[in-house]
Design a protein around this motif. Structure first.
Motif, mmCIF file in Angstrom:
data_model
loop_
_atom_site.group_PDB
_atom_site.id
_atom_site.type_symbol
_atom_site.label_atom_id
_atom_site.label_comp_id
_atom_site.label_asym_id
_atom_site.label_seq_id
_atom_site.Cartn_x
_atom_site.Cartn_y
_atom_site.Cartn_z
ATOM 1 N N THR A 38 39.400 14.486 15.560
ATOM 2 C CA THR A 38 39.619 15.145 14.355
ATOM 3 C C THR A 38 39.373 16.574 14.093
ATOM 4 O O THR A 38 38.313 17.026 14.812
ATOM 5 C CB THR A 38 38.782 14.127 13.291
ATOM 6 N N VAL A 80 25.450 15.084 18.788
ATOM 7 C CA VAL A 80 25.789 16.645 18.604
ATOM 8 C C VAL A 80 25.782 17.098 20.106
ATOM 9 O O VAL A 80 24.900 17.010 20.608
ATOM 10 C CB VAL A 80 24.807 17.319 17.696
ATOM 11 N N TRP A 100 31.155 12.718 6.315
ATOM 12 C CA TRP A 100 31.576 11.243 7.009
ATOM 13 C C TRP A 100 30.816 10.181 6.027
ATOM 14 O O TRP A 100 30.852 8.886 6.301
ATOM 15 C CB TRP A 100 30.970 11.186 8.371
ATOM 16 N N ARG A 123 31.316 9.615 15.141
ATOM 17 C CA ARG A 123 31.924 10.810 16.001
ATOM 18 C C ARG A 123 30.896 11.495 16.785
ATOM 19 O O ARG A 123 29.795 11.603 16.537
ATOM 20 C CB ARG A 123 32.491 11.938 15.091
ATOM 21 N N TRP A 124 31.338 12.302 17.780
ATOM 22 C CA TRP A 124 30.583 13.311 18.689
ATOM 23 C C TRP A 124 31.143 14.534 18.038
ATOM 24 O O TRP A 124 32.302 14.567 17.554
ATOM 25 C CB TRP A 124 30.939 13.403 20.127
ATOM 26 N N THR A 125 30.242 15.585 17.780
ATOM 27 C CA THR A 125 30.593 17.005 17.384
ATOM 28 C C THR A 125 30.079 18.240 18.183
ATOM 29 O O THR A 125 29.087 17.806 19.000
ATOM 30 C CB THR A 125 30.418 17.137 15.941
ATOM 31 N N ALA A 180 33.092 17.520 25.585
ATOM 32 C CA ALA A 180 33.927 17.123 24.756
ATOM 33 C C ALA A 180 35.258 16.580 25.345
ATOM 34 O O ALA A 180 35.783 15.642 24.860
ATOM 35 C CB ALA A 180 34.454 18.241 23.709
ATOM 36 N N VAL A 203 35.838 12.538 19.023
ATOM 37 C CA VAL A 203 35.184 13.781 18.796
ATOM 38 C C VAL A 203 35.861 14.657 17.685
ATOM 39 O O VAL A 203 36.937 14.572 17.419
ATOM 40 C CB VAL A 203 35.458 14.675 20.305
ATOM 41 N N HIS A 204 34.928 15.091 16.713
ATOM 42 C CA HIS A 204 35.371 15.986 15.663
ATOM 43 C C HIS A 204 34.941 17.493 15.911
ATOM 44 O O HIS A 204 33.823 17.945 16.370
ATOM 45 C CB HIS A 204 34.485 15.451 14.421
ATOM 46 N N ILE A 205 35.924 18.474 15.431
ATOM 47 C CA ILE A 205 35.530 19.875 15.921
ATOM 48 C C ILE A 205 35.941 20.617 14.691
ATOM 49 O O ILE A 205 37.045 20.310 13.960
ATOM 50 C CB ILE A 205 36.672 19.872 16.924
ATOM 51 N N HIS A 222 36.235 24.625 7.928
ATOM 52 C CA HIS A 222 34.966 24.601 7.980
ATOM 53 C C HIS A 222 34.203 25.272 6.757
ATOM 54 O O HIS A 222 34.572 26.520 6.899
ATOM 55 C CB HIS A 222 34.277 24.957 9.187
ATOM 56 N N ASP A 241 29.267 18.575 8.081
ATOM 57 C CA ASP A 241 28.879 17.465 8.755
ATOM 58 C C ASP A 241 27.579 17.615 8.891
ATOM 59 O O ASP A 241 26.702 18.656 9.120
ATOM 60 C CB ASP A 241 29.527 17.751 10.430
#
Length: 264
Positions: A58, A111, A72, A87-89, A128, A138-140, A62, A68
């Motif tokens: 995703t 994170v 979420w 998610r991972w971010t 990532a 993964v969210h970026i 920003h 974040d």
């Protein structure tokens, strides 16, 4: 490839679960929230579960330091406690990993320690890619920094790290463009004392776009690059730039569609 190990599976699930629950409570009690397109993310969860070789990516504009985890909070409570649906971010080292306590908290919160300005070939980008190849989500925020003027499109130039991720993943992940608004009201850049407290009463919107078109465009660009590489030397930087542009266009298209719907 099986999911890569978490820093500590139990502590990580607890950390993400508690933070997610608090985020959900804040949005429900202190904000007015509108969500569209969440079915795209839910379907991606199901598709990724069936095919562990394909992760979920995703990407969003920003607009505040609280994007974040607060964004979420719109998700089901049970999703916070599952590795596949949390998610991972990427998070800035100079803010989140400044001492052992912060480092342990954010690492268990999924994170990835990232050096802002460290370039697209740093360890965080490698991680990532590994997470996506393991079938994770993964969210970026590909802008790299908070840019509150991009509450409306267009987004500014995106960092090429997103292009490298999309180039080097074994399979193109399910890519879901996401547009958020209202979080700049929670933590406006010009806020006064107390600066660390979020503001109440924000009008929040989180909109998920259809991943089909953007994922297809990325697959076509990767295929074209492979064909060209067979005949002559290709420019990696050019490929990363082109893949990044696909994401930039997808975000702008989503943001513009939201703007147009509000004016009609």
């Amino acid at each position: 490839m099986p999911p890569l190990p978490l820093p500590n599976p139990f502590v990580s699930a607890l950390t993400v679960g508690v933070v997610g629950t608090l985020s959900k409570a804040f949005l429900n009690l202190a904000c007015r929230t509108n969500v569209t397109g969440a079915e795209h993310l839910y379907k991606a969860w199901e598709d990724a579960r069936k095919s562990e070789k394909k992760g979920i990516l995703t990407v969003a504009n920003h607009i505040s330091v609280m994007d974040d985890p607060l964004m979420w909070g719109i998700l089901p409570l049970r999703s916070f406690f599952s590795n596949r649906t949390s998610r991972w971010t990427l998070g800035a080292r100079d803010i989140m990993f400044t001492n052992p306590i912060y480092s342990a908290f954010f690492a268990n919160g999924k994170v990835i320690d990232t050096i802002r300005g460290g370039g697209r070939f740093q360890d965080a980008v490698d991680t990532a890619i590994e997470r996506l190849d393991a079938g994770d989500w993964v969210h970026i925020f590909p802008q790299g920094f908070v840019r509150q003027h991009t509450v409306n499109p267009p987004v500014d130039r995106l960092k090429w790290g997103i292009g490298r991720i999309l180039d080097e993943c074994h399979n193109v992940p399910i890519v879901i463009p996401t547009w958020i608004k209202g979080f700049e009201q929670i933590m406006p850049e010009d806020r006064g004392f107390p600066k660390f407290l979020p503001r109440l009463g924000a009008n929040i919107s989180v909109s998920f776009g259809d991943p089909e078109r953007v994922t297809s465009s990325l697959e076509k660009q990767r295929s074209l690059h492979r064909e060209l590489s067979r005949s002559h030397t290709t420019d990696t930087a050019d490929q990363h730039s082109k893949l990044t542009l696909v994401i930039e266009q997808a975000l702008n298209n989503l943001g513009n569609s939201i703007q147009n719907n509000k004016t009609t």
